[in-house]
Write an enzyme that holds these catalytic residues in place. Sequence first.
Site, short mmCIF file in Angstrom:
data_model
loop_
_atom_site.label_atom_id
_atom_site.label_comp_id
_atom_site.label_asym_id
_atom_site.label_seq_id
_atom_site.Cartn_x
_atom_site.Cartn_y
_atom_site.Cartn_z
N ASP A 230 32.59 33.26 39.25
CA ASP A 230 31.94 33.13 39.70
C ASP A 230 30.05 32.42 39.57
O ASP A 230 29.27 33.22 38.86
CB ASP A 230 31.28 34.99 40.78
CG ASP A 230 32.67 35.85 40.88
OD1 ASP A 230 33.70 34.73 41.47
OD2 ASP A 230 33.24 36.92 40.65
N CYS B 280 35.92 37.50 38.27
CA CYS B 280 36.20 37.67 39.19
C CYS B 280 36.52 39.27 38.75
O CYS B 280 37.61 39.15 36.95
CB CYS B 280 36.96 37.42 40.47
SG CYS B 280 37.68 38.29 41.17
#
EC number: 1.7.1.13
Length: 281
Positions: free
Chosen positions: A195, A188
């Site tokens: 992620d 992120c």
Amino acid sequence: MTKYTNADELKSLTLGQKTEYKHTYEPELLQAVPRSLNRDDLALGDELPFVGCDVWTLYELSWLNQNGLPQVAVGEVALPATSPNLVESKSFKLYLNSFNQTKFTSWDEVKETLVKDLSACAGETVKVDIFPVQRYSQQPIVDMQGECIDDQDIIIDDYEFNAAYLESSTSDVNIEETLHSHLLKSNCLITNQPDWGSVEIQYKGKKIDREKLLRYLISFRQHNEFHEQCVERIYTDIMKYCAPESLTVFARYTRRGGLDINPFRSSHLLAPKDNLRLARQ
């Protein structure tokens, strides 16, 4: 680190900050992030080299009917890639939570409210569908199309983003093929949280070396960008270094906060044919 990590537009986001959860409808919770931040970094002008959309699945959507009886649904949202803004995911989660103790007269009113608010945030009309949970209980888990390139006997010792892996990565053989990898991982932009995603690449043109393509995708492992920005970077890098006649890049990320984000960018297709879940979704 991207050139826009410390951009003023990112400093006011609720992402990464302690926040209060609202339980009654509050559209002001939605926060926009200008797509121009990473597109300027990619040297993209007003004429984008792709079309497409960001497909979101909303797994934690609930409200009250007029009798106060809770309703639950699964939502699907498609934000056009041409919209000036993307919707920041934590603000989207907080916004959806504000429906929890709010009465709506019908499912149609919920849908119309989502369309109105999300379109205002994105700066362009957003498509929304909401479905009963039963519809999703019958939805199969599928794999991505094409061949998986992950099972290669190669040594990886560099996890810093490097588009140069795609240099001289094509042969003289013309081909039309679909490849996919489950090894896409980035972080992120704001919180550094991992992620996790899978990516499908469909192209027509000079054959791309699979080892070089996999090394390139793995180089996102320590890279900080939002999901949508990573996919646009993958698309533009493949176009730059491999110059295919046509290209589609579709990533499906694991959910966070009851939302999964699935960016789709293509030289010729506006949206994926289906919104089907992968094993990790």
